[in-house]
Write a protein that holds these residues in place. Structure first.
Motif, PDB file in Angstrom:
ATOM      1  N   VAL A 100      -3.156   1.587 -13.434  1.00  0.00           N
ATOM      2  CA  VAL A 100      -2.336   1.279 -12.046  1.00  0.00           C
ATOM      3  C   VAL A 100      -3.248   0.704 -11.130  1.00  0.00           C
ATOM      4  CG1 VAL A 100      -2.919   3.368 -10.111  1.00  0.00           C
ATOM      5  CG2 VAL A 100      -1.542   3.839 -12.819  1.00  0.00           C
ATOM      6  N   VAL A 101      -2.965   0.332 -10.195  1.00  0.00           N
ATOM      7  CA  VAL A 101      -3.842  -0.792  -9.451  1.00  0.00           C
ATOM      8  C   VAL A 101      -3.436   0.339  -8.106  1.00  0.00           C
ATOM      9  CG1 VAL A 101      -4.114  -2.709  -8.202  1.00  0.00           C
ATOM     10  CG2 VAL A 101      -4.257  -2.604 -10.577  1.00  0.00           C
ATOM     11  N   VAL A 102      -4.755   0.303  -7.173  1.00  0.00           N
ATOM     12  CA  VAL A 102      -4.246   1.164  -5.754  1.00  0.00           C
ATOM     13  C   VAL A 102      -5.376  -0.016  -5.005  1.00  0.00           C
ATOM     14  CG1 VAL A 102      -4.933   2.521  -4.118  1.00  0.00           C
ATOM     15  CG2 VAL A 102      -4.243   2.864  -6.714  1.00  0.00           C
ATOM     16  N   LEU A 103      -4.516  -0.497  -4.300  1.00  0.00           N
ATOM     17  CA  LEU A 103      -4.178  -1.367  -2.929  1.00  0.00           C
ATOM     18  C   LEU A 103      -4.658  -0.791  -1.647  1.00  0.00           C
ATOM     19  CD1 LEU A 103      -1.931  -4.722  -3.751  1.00  0.00           C
ATOM     20  CD2 LEU A 103      -5.093  -4.151  -4.839  1.00  0.00           C
ATOM     21  N   VAL A 104      -6.686  -0.074  -1.071  1.00  0.00           N
ATOM     22  CA  VAL A 104      -5.929   0.125  -0.028  1.00  0.00           C
ATOM     23  C   VAL A 104      -6.628  -0.960   1.458  1.00  0.00           C
ATOM     24  CG1 VAL A 104      -7.141   2.090   1.139  1.00  0.00           C
ATOM     25  CG2 VAL A 104      -7.304   1.872  -1.614  1.00  0.00           C
ATOM     26  N   HIS A 105      -5.473  -0.618   2.251  1.00  0.00           N
ATOM     27  CA  HIS A 105      -5.628  -1.769   3.197  1.00  0.00           C
ATOM     28  C   HIS A 105      -7.260  -1.600   4.163  1.00  0.00           C
ATOM     29  CE1 HIS A 105      -4.277   1.529   6.554  1.00  0.00           C
ATOM     30  NE2 HIS A 105      -3.718   2.020   5.643  1.00  0.00           N
ATOM     31  N   GLY A 106      -7.232  -2.781   5.354  1.00  0.00           N
ATOM     32  CA  GLY A 106      -8.355  -2.671   6.421  1.00  0.00           C
ATOM     33  C   GLY A 106      -8.171  -1.973   7.682  1.00  0.00           C
ATOM     34  N   PHE A 107      -8.528  -2.143   8.365  1.00  0.00           N
ATOM     35  CA  PHE A 107      -8.363  -1.777  10.127  1.00  0.00           C
ATOM     36  C   PHE A 107      -7.341  -2.741  10.831  1.00  0.00           C
ATOM     37  CE2 PHE A 107      -8.917   0.571  13.732  1.00  0.00           C
ATOM     38  CZ  PHE A 107      -9.652   1.973  13.036  1.00  0.00           C
ATOM     39  N   ALA A 108      -6.950  -3.503  10.640  1.00  0.00           N
ATOM     40  CA  ALA A 108      -6.528  -4.333  11.119  1.00  0.00           C
ATOM     41  C   ALA A 108      -4.307  -4.291  11.321  1.00  0.00           C
ATOM     42  CB  ALA A 108      -6.714  -5.731  11.698  1.00  0.00           C
ATOM     43  N   ALA A 109      -4.424  -3.622   9.978  1.00  0.00           N
ATOM     44  CA  ALA A 109      -2.499  -3.899   9.097  1.00  0.00           C
ATOM     45  C   ALA A 109      -2.812  -3.075   8.307  1.00  0.00           C
ATOM     46  CB  ALA A 109      -2.212  -5.129   8.760  1.00  0.00           C
ATOM     47  N   GLU A 110      -1.451  -2.020   8.479  1.00  0.00           N
ATOM     48  CA  GLU A 110      -1.236  -1.376   7.270  1.00  0.00           C
ATOM     49  C   GLU A 110      -1.205  -1.832   5.651  1.00  0.00           C
ATOM     50  OE1 GLU A 110       3.705  -1.299   8.122  1.00  0.00           O
ATOM     51  OE2 GLU A 110       2.723  -0.724   9.594  1.00  0.00           O
ATOM     52  N   GLY A 111      -0.638  -1.098   4.827  1.00  0.00           N
ATOM     53  CA  GLY A 111      -0.641  -1.038   3.502  1.00  0.00           C
ATOM     54  C   GLY A 111      -0.220  -3.221   3.108  1.00  0.00           C
ATOM     55  N   ILE A 112       1.613  -3.101   3.394  1.00  0.00           N
ATOM     56  CA  ILE A 112       2.048  -4.062   2.243  1.00  0.00           C
ATOM     57  C   ILE A 112       1.572  -6.170   3.794  1.00  0.00           C
ATOM     58  CG2 ILE A 112       3.954  -2.657   1.586  1.00  0.00           C
ATOM     59  CD1 ILE A 112       6.061  -3.879   4.189  1.00  0.00           C
ATOM     60  N   VAL A 113       1.443  -5.212   4.794  1.00  0.00           N
ATOM     61  CA  VAL A 113       1.380  -6.196   5.537  1.00  0.00           C
ATOM     62  C   VAL A 113      -0.334  -6.949   5.552  1.00  0.00           C
ATOM     63  CG1 VAL A 113       0.126  -7.243   7.862  1.00  0.00           C
ATOM     64  CG2 VAL A 113       2.390  -5.217   7.866  1.00  0.00           C
ATOM     65  N   THR A 114      -1.258  -6.213   4.752  1.00  0.00           N
ATOM     66  CA  THR A 114      -2.319  -6.720   4.056  1.00  0.00           C
ATOM     67  C   THR A 114      -2.032  -7.754   3.172  1.00  0.00           C
ATOM     68  OG1 THR A 114      -3.173  -4.972   5.269  1.00  0.00           O
ATOM     69  CG2 THR A 114      -4.803  -5.903   3.956  1.00  0.00           C
ATOM     70  N   TRP A 115      -1.294  -7.061   2.574  1.00  0.00           N
ATOM     71  CA  TRP A 115      -1.491  -6.876   0.772  1.00  0.00           C
ATOM     72  C   TRP A 115       0.579  -7.474   0.597  1.00  0.00           C
ATOM     73  CZ3 TRP A 115      -5.791  -6.609  -0.985  1.00  0.00           C
ATOM     74  CH2 TRP A 115      -7.024  -5.798  -1.156  1.00  0.00           C
ATOM     75  N   GLN A 116       0.609  -8.163   0.979  1.00  0.00           N
ATOM     76  CA  GLN A 116       2.244  -8.708   0.868  1.00  0.00           C
ATOM     77  C   GLN A 116       1.649  -9.251   0.049  1.00  0.00           C
ATOM     78  OE1 GLN A 116       3.668 -10.791   4.700  1.00  0.00           O
ATOM     79  NE2 GLN A 116       1.912  -9.355   5.698  1.00  0.00           N
ATOM     80  N   PHE A 117       0.913 -11.010  -0.145  1.00  0.00           N
ATOM     81  CA  PHE A 117       1.012 -12.039  -0.854  1.00  0.00           C
ATOM     82  C   PHE A 117       0.198 -11.426  -2.535  1.00  0.00           C
ATOM     83  CE2 PHE A 117       0.226 -13.549   3.608  1.00  0.00           C
ATOM     84  CZ  PHE A 117       1.739 -13.762   3.733  1.00  0.00           C
ATOM     85  N   GLN A 118      -0.151 -10.444  -2.534  1.00  0.00           N
ATOM     86  CA  GLN A 118      -0.829 -10.434  -3.985  1.00  0.00           C
ATOM     87  C   GLN A 118       0.230  -8.881  -4.895  1.00  0.00           C
ATOM     88  OE1 GLN A 118      -2.632  -9.729  -0.592  1.00  0.00           O
ATOM     89  NE2 GLN A 118      -4.094 -11.559  -1.347  1.00  0.00           N
ATOM     90  N   VAL A 119       1.131  -8.430  -3.701  1.00  0.00           N
ATOM     91  CA  VAL A 119       1.885  -7.865  -3.926  1.00  0.00           C
ATOM     92  C   VAL A 119       2.925  -8.057  -5.780  1.00  0.00           C
ATOM     93  CG1 VAL A 119       3.945  -5.548  -4.505  1.00  0.00           C
ATOM     94  CG2 VAL A 119       2.053  -6.007  -2.551  1.00  0.00           C
ATOM     95  N   GLY A 120       3.496  -9.061  -5.150  1.00  0.00           N
ATOM     96  CA  GLY A 120       4.473 -10.233  -6.506  1.00  0.00           C
ATOM     97  C   GLY A 120       3.811 -10.575  -7.500  1.00  0.00           C
ATOM     98  N   ALA A 121       2.815 -10.715  -7.941  1.00  0.00           N
ATOM     99  CA  ALA A 121       2.264 -11.220  -9.016  1.00  0.00           C
ATOM    100  C   ALA A 121       1.566 -10.234  -9.289  1.00  0.00           C
ATOM    101  CB  ALA A 121       0.625 -12.385  -8.134  1.00  0.00           C
TER     102      ALA A 121
END
Length: 287
Positions: free
Chosen positions: A70-91
């Motif tokens: 399991v990897v848990v991706l925790v976003h920063g303050f400027a945007a919500e989760g998938i907006v922050t991590w959208q380019f990493q999820v697929g890989a």
């Protein structure tokens, strides 16, 4: 007139589902709901049997333990989760079970509690992960999400096995906050991180990104309307970050921690990364 940022969200949601994650709201406790993007194979919609454990009664989601690390991706303050991590999820979904929370007051996550500390965010996030059947993970935190991830690792070492932290620090002391804001020319964290105008958003992006990208003013305005909801609560989150120089206790981490840093980071200077190397077993990689 159509908000261009809002209009692209259904496409982003579709892309995330194609990458192998889908959204689910988890009832943490009465008055507190946290939204997660979870692996499609880990949560199955079905009518629960009598007495069977589900995430919540509204969605009747049957729990399945993650089938991969399991990897848990925790976003920063400027945007919500998938907006922050959208380019990493697929890989990542090819080898890992990926969980992407929206922290409280981001992306539909809410609470009626008054606690705005990173500790409360971490505790709420861990409760959600446990309801989703996660008992071990690697936490990846960016900026504000890094501070939350550090709290997760400190309070729940049996859950957080390792960490990757980018552009973040253990805690925001008043001296670090004042020095950072002064160097950037802002009077407060809210002025920097909760812009109310196109000019303010451009100023934030100018210090938060390395390459200066051009976008039309209309796109900046649309982003402001969509991504900066819950302003009052988010301002309280920023206030809840600051601790006195006299108060901080430096935890000793048992986990392997990898710091991923930008040499030209203007918000959290490179020296802060070097300072954290003495905390525990920390790898340092600079870009």
């Amino acid at each position: 007139m159509v908000n261009l940022v809002a209009a692209q969200k259904p496409m982003l949601n579709w892309l995330m589902k194609m990458a192998g994650v889908e959204p689910h709201a988890v009832d943490i406790e009465p008055g507190t709901v946290m939204n997660f993007w979870v692996p499609v194979e880990a949560v199955k919609k079905q009518k629960p049997r009598k007495g069977e454990k589900t995430i919540n009664t509204q969605t009747s989601l049957h729990l399945h333990k993650p089938t991969k690390p399991v990897v848990v991706l925790v976003h920063g303050f400027a945007a919500e989760g998938i907006v922050t991590w959208q380019f990493q999820v697929g890989a990542l979904t090819k080898k890992y079970s990926v969980y992407i929370p929206d922290l409280l007051f981001f992306g539909g996550s809410i609470t009626n509690k008054t606690d705005r500390s990173p500790t409360f965010q971490a505790e709420t996030l861990v409760k959600g992960l446990k309801k989703l059947g996660v008992d071990k993970c690697t936490a990846v935190g960016f900026s504000y999400g890094g501070m939350v991830a550090f709290k997760m690792a400190e309070l729940y070492p049996e859950l957080v096995q390792a960490m990757v932290v980018s552009g973040s620090i253990l805690a925001m002391t008043d001296s670090i906050s004042n020095a950072t804001l002064s160097s950037l020319g802002f009077k407060s964290s809210s002025e920097l991180l909760l812009p109310t105008s196109v000019k303010g958003l451009k100023a934030l992006l100018s210090v938060a990104t390395y390459k200066k990208l051009w976008f039309p003013n209309r796109l900046h305005k649309d982003f402001l309307e969509v991504m900066f909801a819950n302003r009052e609560e988010r301002a309280e989150l920023l206030e809840g970050l600051i601790i006195s120089n006299k108060d901080p206790t430096i935890p000793r981490f048992s986990q392997k921690i990898h710091l991923l840093w930008g040499e030209d980071d203007q918000i959290f200077k490179l020296q802060l990364a070097h300072n954290m190397k003495d905390i525990s077993s920390v790898d340092e990689q600079l870009y």
